[in-house]
Design a protein around this motif. Structure first.
Motif, PDB file in Angstrom:
ATOM      1  N   LYS A   1     -31.563 -44.024   0.649  1.00 38.65           N
ATOM      2  CA  LYS A   1     -30.745 -43.401   1.525  1.00 38.65           C
ATOM      3  C   LYS A   1     -31.650 -43.201   3.025  1.00 38.65           C
ATOM      4  O   LYS A   1     -31.875 -43.877   3.900  1.00 38.65           O
ATOM      5  CB  LYS A   1     -29.330 -43.405   1.914  1.00 38.65           C
ATOM      6  CG  LYS A   1     -28.768 -43.442   3.137  1.00 38.65           C
ATOM      7  CD  LYS A   1     -27.440 -42.809   3.062  1.00 38.65           C
ATOM      8  CE  LYS A   1     -26.658 -42.882   4.356  1.00 38.65           C
ATOM      9  NZ  LYS A   1     -25.582 -41.599   4.514  1.00 38.65           N
ATOM     10  N   LEU A   2     -32.215 -42.313   2.686  1.00 37.88           N
ATOM     11  CA  LEU A   2     -33.112 -41.624   3.720  1.00 37.88           C
ATOM     12  C   LEU A   2     -34.761 -41.900   4.071  1.00 37.88           C
ATOM     13  O   LEU A   2     -34.784 -43.145   5.264  1.00 37.88           O
ATOM     14  CB  LEU A   2     -33.555 -40.197   3.479  1.00 37.88           C
ATOM     15  CG  LEU A   2     -32.454 -39.094   3.155  1.00 37.88           C
ATOM     16  CD1 LEU A   2     -32.361 -37.805   3.393  1.00 37.88           C
ATOM     17  CD2 LEU A   2     -32.023 -39.268   4.664  1.00 37.88           C
ATOM     18  N   TYR A   3     -34.860 -42.991   2.791  1.00 38.74           N
ATOM     19  CA  TYR A   3     -36.120 -43.766   2.817  1.00 38.74           C
ATOM     20  C   TYR A   3     -35.788 -44.894   3.298  1.00 38.74           C
ATOM     21  O   TYR A   3     -36.376 -45.412   3.906  1.00 38.74           O
ATOM     22  CB  TYR A   3     -36.581 -44.231   1.695  1.00 38.74           C
ATOM     23  CG  TYR A   3     -37.732 -43.005   0.444  1.00 38.74           C
ATOM     24  CD1 TYR A   3     -39.186 -42.751   1.334  1.00 38.74           C
ATOM     25  CD2 TYR A   3     -37.504 -42.310  -0.043  1.00 38.74           C
ATOM     26  CE1 TYR A   3     -39.714 -41.956   0.566  1.00 38.74           C
ATOM     27  CE2 TYR A   3     -37.875 -41.481  -0.176  1.00 38.74           C
ATOM     28  CZ  TYR A   3     -38.911 -41.813  -0.493  1.00 38.74           C
ATOM     29  OH  TYR A   3     -40.352 -40.582  -0.639  1.00 38.74           O
ATOM     30  N   ARG A   4     -34.394 -45.564   2.869  1.00 37.07           N
ATOM     31  CA  ARG A   4     -34.159 -46.967   3.595  1.00 37.07           C
ATOM     32  C   ARG A   4     -34.679 -46.615   4.644  1.00 37.07           C
ATOM     33  O   ARG A   4     -34.465 -47.756   5.862  1.00 37.07           O
ATOM     34  CB  ARG A   4     -32.996 -47.130   3.175  1.00 37.07           C
ATOM     35  CG  ARG A   4     -33.600 -47.995   1.698  1.00 37.07           C
ATOM     36  CD  ARG A   4     -32.236 -49.157   1.395  1.00 37.07           C
ATOM     37  NE  ARG A   4     -30.822 -47.940   1.425  1.00 37.07           N
ATOM     38  CZ  ARG A   4     -30.618 -46.938   0.055  1.00 37.07           C
ATOM     39  NH1 ARG A   4     -31.491 -47.240  -0.693  1.00 37.07           N
ATOM     40  NH2 ARG A   4     -29.671 -45.960  -0.537  1.00 37.07           N
ATOM     41  N   GLU A   5     -33.210 -46.021   5.732  1.00 38.72           N
ATOM     42  CA  GLU A   5     -33.612 -45.177   7.163  1.00 38.72           C
ATOM     43  C   GLU A   5     -34.791 -45.499   7.912  1.00 38.72           C
ATOM     44  O   GLU A   5     -34.531 -46.226   8.380  1.00 38.72           O
ATOM     45  CB  GLU A   5     -32.918 -44.298   7.566  1.00 38.72           C
ATOM     46  CG  GLU A   5     -31.964 -43.764   8.707  1.00 38.72           C
ATOM     47  CD  GLU A   5     -31.027 -41.766   8.636  1.00 38.72           C
ATOM     48  OE1 GLU A   5     -31.173 -42.114  10.106  1.00 38.72           O
ATOM     49  OE2 GLU A   5     -31.180 -42.355   8.152  1.00 38.72           O
ATOM     50  N   LEU A   6     -35.666 -44.729   7.600  1.00 34.11           N
ATOM     51  CA  LEU A   6     -37.132 -44.463   8.031  1.00 34.11           C
ATOM     52  C   LEU A   6     -37.687 -45.821   8.089  1.00 34.11           C
ATOM     53  O   LEU A   6     -38.517 -45.970   9.148  1.00 34.11           O
ATOM     54  CB  LEU A   6     -37.832 -43.342   6.993  1.00 34.11           C
ATOM     55  CG  LEU A   6     -37.911 -41.978   7.177  1.00 34.11           C
ATOM     56  CD1 LEU A   6     -38.686 -41.092   6.672  1.00 34.11           C
ATOM     57  CD2 LEU A   6     -37.714 -41.782   8.736  1.00 34.11           C
ATOM     58  N   GLN A   7     -37.503 -46.468   6.820  1.00 36.05           N
ATOM     59  CA  GLN A   7     -37.660 -48.125   6.689  1.00 36.05           C
ATOM     60  C   GLN A   7     -37.419 -48.800   8.015  1.00 36.05           C
ATOM     61  O   GLN A   7     -37.914 -49.545   8.614  1.00 36.05           O
ATOM     62  CB  GLN A   7     -38.526 -49.220   5.163  1.00 36.05           C
ATOM     63  CG  GLN A   7     -38.243 -48.225   4.518  1.00 36.05           C
ATOM     64  CD  GLN A   7     -39.316 -48.503   2.667  1.00 36.05           C
ATOM     65  OE1 GLN A   7     -37.713 -49.306   2.691  1.00 36.05           O
ATOM     66  NE2 GLN A   7     -39.765 -49.480   2.392  1.00 36.05           N
TER      67      GLN A   7
END
Length: 172
Positions: A103-109
């Motif tokens: 979820k954190l990776y998706r938010e940064l993307q």
């Protein structure tokens, strides 16, 4: 410490304080500074003020900010586009469960701070290969493209759609 009038030190002061050359060496680090830098010398993470002032940064969750810092720790100046940090390792570093890191990776993307250069996959020997990331703040070193800096154009939606208010009425 009070020195005698002549400024000389007695044996007692010399036993407590390091010699001048020892103190200088301790403060200065390695004699050959270029060697120290190229072989694991001091490394720091820089968060420029212009990045921190963007709307995208202000709307990042605390976990996404911490993940971004961990990704930037792996950026060494010539590896943008080949930065690796597995979900499992990121979870360990951030003190989270590995299932919550995606979820954190998706938010940064989504907010334009990072982009995936190569997806994770299972290698030919059955060993998994982690994804390779690029920081949008810098130009990529794998394909030499200029920095995208998509996070500068990110703004929150003014009126996000609400399914209850925006749904058409069933009575007519």
């Amino acid at each position: 410490m009070i020195l005698p009038l002549g400024g000389e030190r007695t044996g007692a002061e010399n036993s407590v304080l390091p010699a001048r050359s020892e103190a200088k060496g301790a403060l200065m680090g390695s004699k050959n500074k270029s060697t120290a830098r190229s072989h694991g010398g001091k490394h720091w993470v820089q968060l420029p003020e212009w990045v921190l002032r963007t709307e995208a940064w202000r709307h990042l969750s605390v976990g996404a900010r911490a993940l971004y810092i961990e990704l930037k720790r792996r950026y060494k100046g010539k590896n943008n586009g080949a930065i690796t940090l597995s979900h499992r390792e990121a979870a360990h570093l951030l003190g989270l469960h590995r299932n919550s890191v995606g979820k954190l990776y998706r938010e940064l993307q989504d907010k334009g701070f990072i982009r995936m250069m190569e997806a994770a996959y299972l290698g030919p020997s059955g060993i998994g290969k982690t994804a390779r990331w690029a920081l949008d703040e810098y130009s990529t070193d794998t394909d030499y493209k200029p920095p995208l800096r998509r996070f500068k154009e990110w703004y929150p939606e003014q009126n996000p759609p609400n399914s209850k208010k925006d749904a058409p009425s069933q009575t007519g």
